[in-house]
Design a protein around this motif. Sequence first.
Motif, PDB file in Angstrom:
ATOM      1  N   MET A  76     -63.595 -45.772   1.491  1.00  0.00           N
ATOM      2  CA  MET A  76     -62.971 -45.550   0.209  1.00  0.00           C
ATOM      3  C   MET A  76     -61.574 -46.180   0.194  1.00  0.00           C
ATOM      4  N   LYS A  77     -61.261 -46.933  -0.831  1.00  0.00           N
ATOM      5  CA  LYS A  77     -59.981 -47.629  -0.965  1.00  0.00           C
ATOM      6  C   LYS A  77     -58.858 -46.630  -1.221  1.00  0.00           C
ATOM      7  N   ALA A  78     -57.757 -46.813  -0.522  1.00  0.00           N
ATOM      8  CA  ALA A  78     -56.589 -45.946  -0.707  1.00  0.00           C
ATOM      9  C   ALA A  78     -55.954 -46.206  -2.071  1.00  0.00           C
ATOM     10  N   THR A  79     -55.377 -45.163  -2.646  1.00  0.00           N
ATOM     11  CA  THR A  79     -54.679 -45.278  -3.933  1.00  0.00           C
ATOM     12  C   THR A  79     -53.324 -44.577  -3.833  1.00  0.00           C
ATOM     13  N   CYS A  80     -52.534 -44.703  -4.874  1.00  0.00           N
ATOM     14  CA  CYS A  80     -51.231 -44.038  -4.942  1.00  0.00           C
ATOM     15  C   CYS A  80     -51.355 -42.570  -5.326  1.00  0.00           C
ATOM     16  N   ASP A  81     -52.565 -42.122  -5.659  1.00  0.00           N
ATOM     17  CA  ASP A  81     -52.750 -40.729  -6.044  1.00  0.00           C
ATOM     18  C   ASP A  81     -52.247 -39.803  -4.949  1.00  0.00           C
ATOM     19  N   LYS A  82     -51.627 -38.734  -5.358  1.00  0.00           N
ATOM     20  CA  LYS A  82     -51.129 -37.698  -4.454  1.00  0.00           C
ATOM     21  C   LYS A  82     -50.101 -38.227  -3.457  1.00  0.00           C
ATOM     22  N   CYS A  83     -49.338 -39.219  -3.853  1.00  0.00           N
ATOM     23  CA  CYS A  83     -48.282 -39.768  -3.006  1.00  0.00           C
ATOM     24  C   CYS A  83     -46.934 -39.360  -3.597  1.00  0.00           C
ATOM     25  N   SER A  84     -45.960 -39.130  -2.745  1.00  0.00           N
ATOM     26  CA  SER A  84     -44.632 -38.742  -3.223  1.00  0.00           C
ATOM     27  C   SER A  84     -43.787 -39.951  -3.638  1.00  0.00           C
ATOM     28  N   ALA A  85     -44.381 -41.128  -3.635  1.00  0.00           N
ATOM     29  CA  ALA A  85     -43.759 -42.372  -4.106  1.00  0.00           C
ATOM     30  C   ALA A  85     -42.478 -42.760  -3.366  1.00  0.00           C
ATOM     31  N   PRO A  86     -42.512 -42.815  -2.018  1.00  0.00           N
ATOM     32  CA  PRO A  86     -41.303 -43.243  -1.314  1.00  0.00           C
ATOM     33  C   PRO A  86     -40.901 -44.673  -1.664  1.00  0.00           C
ATOM     34  N   CYS A  87     -41.865 -45.492  -2.070  1.00  0.00           N
ATOM     35  CA  CYS A  87     -41.553 -46.872  -2.460  1.00  0.00           C
ATOM     36  C   CYS A  87     -40.611 -46.901  -3.657  1.00  0.00           C
ATOM     37  N   CYS A  88     -40.752 -45.953  -4.565  1.00  0.00           N
ATOM     38  CA  CYS A  88     -39.908 -45.892  -5.761  1.00  0.00           C
ATOM     39  C   CYS A  88     -38.534 -45.325  -5.445  1.00  0.00           C
ATOM     40  N   LYS A  89     -38.316 -45.013  -4.191  1.00  0.00           N
ATOM     41  CA  LYS A  89     -37.017 -44.513  -3.756  1.00  0.00           C
ATOM     42  C   LYS A  89     -36.294 -45.532  -2.872  1.00  0.00           C
ATOM     43  N   ILE A  90     -37.032 -46.342  -2.101  1.00  0.00           N
ATOM     44  CA  ILE A  90     -36.357 -47.262  -1.174  1.00  0.00           C
ATOM     45  C   ILE A  90     -36.008 -48.604  -1.787  1.00  0.00           C
ATOM     46  N   LEU A  91     -36.786 -49.070  -2.740  1.00  0.00           N
ATOM     47  CA  LEU A  91     -36.585 -50.413  -3.273  1.00  0.00           C
ATOM     48  C   LEU A  91     -35.304 -50.565  -4.082  1.00  0.00           C
ATOM     49  N   THR A  92     -34.665 -51.720  -3.929  1.00  0.00           N
ATOM     50  CA  THR A  92     -33.639 -52.157  -4.864  1.00  0.00           C
ATOM     51  C   THR A  92     -34.389 -52.917  -5.943  1.00  0.00           C
ATOM     52  N   ILE A  93     -34.184 -52.542  -7.199  1.00  0.00           N
ATOM     53  CA  ILE A  93     -34.900 -53.181  -8.306  1.00  0.00           C
ATOM     54  C   ILE A  93     -33.856 -53.730  -9.281  1.00  0.00           C
ATOM     55  N   PRO A  94     -33.427 -54.982  -9.064  1.00  0.00           N
ATOM     56  CA  PRO A  94     -32.338 -55.534  -9.879  1.00  0.00           C
ATOM     57  C   PRO A  94     -32.657 -55.592 -11.375  1.00  0.00           C
ATOM     58  N   GLU A  95     -33.918 -55.780 -11.724  1.00  0.00           N
ATOM     59  CA  GLU A  95     -34.283 -55.907 -13.141  1.00  0.00           C
ATOM     60  C   GLU A  95     -33.935 -54.659 -13.958  1.00  0.00           C
ATOM     61  N   ILE A  96     -33.864 -53.506 -13.294  1.00  0.00           N
ATOM     62  CA  ILE A  96     -33.536 -52.264 -14.015  1.00  0.00           C
ATOM     63  C   ILE A  96     -32.286 -51.601 -13.425  1.00  0.00           C
ATOM     64  N   ASN A  97     -31.506 -52.381 -12.668  1.00  0.00           N
ATOM     65  CA  ASN A  97     -30.258 -51.900 -12.070  1.00  0.00           C
ATOM     66  C   ASN A  97     -30.452 -50.679 -11.179  1.00  0.00           C
ATOM     67  N   LYS A  98     -31.550 -50.658 -10.441  1.00  0.00           N
ATOM     68  CA  LYS A  98     -31.806 -49.546  -9.524  1.00  0.00           C
ATOM     69  C   LYS A  98     -31.340 -49.934  -8.126  1.00  0.00           C
TER      70      LYS A  98
END
Length: 124
Positions: free
Chosen positions: A1-23
């Motif tokens: 079964m392919k892994a998904t982002c379901d039930k993840c605490s989204a650490p990627c959305c916390k570590i990334l610098t995202i210049p397009e949205i000034n994060k």
Amino acid sequence: MKATCDKCSAPCCKILTIPEINKNHSTVCQHLSNNRCKIYKMRPKTCKSFQCVYLSSNWPKKYHPDSCGLLFVAVHKGPVRIFMTKDEDLSKDAVDIIDHVAKLYPIEIMKYEKFKSANSIETV
């Protein structure tokens, strides 16, 4: 079964610098709600190019970022970056996972202190 982002605490959305949205790095994205992206269909290029190694693999569930406290990130022309997502000692399972991954790929471990102040990462 392919892994998904379901039930993840989204650490990627916390570590990334995202210049397009000034994060800045190590801050929670303003578009994250209940660990889901509110602008997923229109997300910035930085987010689209992010590659979670766990999602692109057939690794067992114990390798999931929330299970092991590690986020594996593929970096263009570089080692797999392993971000320690918790400010605590690694479990034996986490150490075993790092040892296993190190046998397959070059790695770079980003400890929690460095994670909190890491510069922007270049993703594939």
